[in-house]
Design a protein around this motif. Structure first.
Motif, PDB file in Angstrom:
ATOM      1  N   ILE A  29      49.998  21.941 122.101  1.00 47.64           N
ATOM      2  CA  ILE A  29      48.807  20.991 122.709  1.00 47.64           C
ATOM      3  C   ILE A  29      49.249  19.555 122.116  1.00 47.64           C
ATOM      4  O   ILE A  29      49.569  19.441 121.169  1.00 47.64           O
ATOM      5  N   THR A  30      49.034  18.728 123.012  1.00 45.55           N
ATOM      6  CA  THR A  30      49.126  17.389 122.703  1.00 45.55           C
ATOM      7  C   THR A  30      47.909  16.742 122.922  1.00 45.55           C
ATOM      8  O   THR A  30      47.108  16.870 123.529  1.00 45.55           O
ATOM      9  N   VAL A  31      47.714  16.072 121.720  1.00 46.01           N
ATOM     10  CA  VAL A  31      46.251  15.200 121.436  1.00 46.01           C
ATOM     11  C   VAL A  31      46.694  13.807 121.643  1.00 46.01           C
ATOM     12  O   VAL A  31      47.323  12.959 121.039  1.00 46.01           O
ATOM     13  N   ASP A  32      45.711  13.060 122.492  1.00 46.16           N
ATOM     14  CA  ASP A  32      45.925  11.706 122.735  1.00 46.16           C
ATOM     15  C   ASP A  32      44.723  11.058 122.272  1.00 46.16           C
ATOM     16  O   ASP A  32      43.686  10.992 122.854  1.00 46.16           O
ATOM     17  N   LEU A  33      44.721  10.706 121.172  1.00 47.56           N
ATOM     18  CA  LEU A  33      43.523   9.838 120.659  1.00 47.56           C
ATOM     19  C   LEU A  33      43.205   8.653 121.197  1.00 47.56           C
ATOM     20  O   LEU A  33      41.872   8.177 121.292  1.00 47.56           O
ATOM     21  N   TYR A  34      43.944   7.736 121.899  1.00 44.42           N
ATOM     22  CA  TYR A  34      43.699   6.707 122.626  1.00 44.42           C
ATOM     23  C   TYR A  34      42.994   6.923 123.623  1.00 44.42           C
ATOM     24  O   TYR A  34      42.107   6.245 123.886  1.00 44.42           O
TER      25      TYR A  34
END
Length: 77
Positions: A29-34
């Protein structure tokens, strides 16, 4: 360049709980906080599946790709 960091067991369990609530059960799973998004990565991309299924006719290929696309779009509803 991607950089991996080891999570402690408690942090990993907390993230699993959060992702479970979002119906994300993939191992990657990839989390993109931006952009404030999460992306579940399949083990195989659609292109990989279609490439390995060389016995499909062009029409079957289009139908399979459309079906997969609709299924993925449905996950975000």
């Amino acid at each position: 360049m991607a950089m991996s960091k080891k999570l402690d067991h408690e942090a990993a369990n907390q993230l699993r709980t959060i992702f479970y609530k979002l119906n994300l059960d993939s191992r990657k799973i990839t989390v993109d906080l931006y952009n404030e998004t999460v992306e579940s990565e399949d083990d195989y991309a659609v292109d990989d599946i279609l490439e390995s299924a060389g016995i499909l006719t062009p029409e079957e290929d289009r139908q399979l790709e459309e079906t997969v696309r609709q299924m993925r779009e449905g996950d975000w509803d």
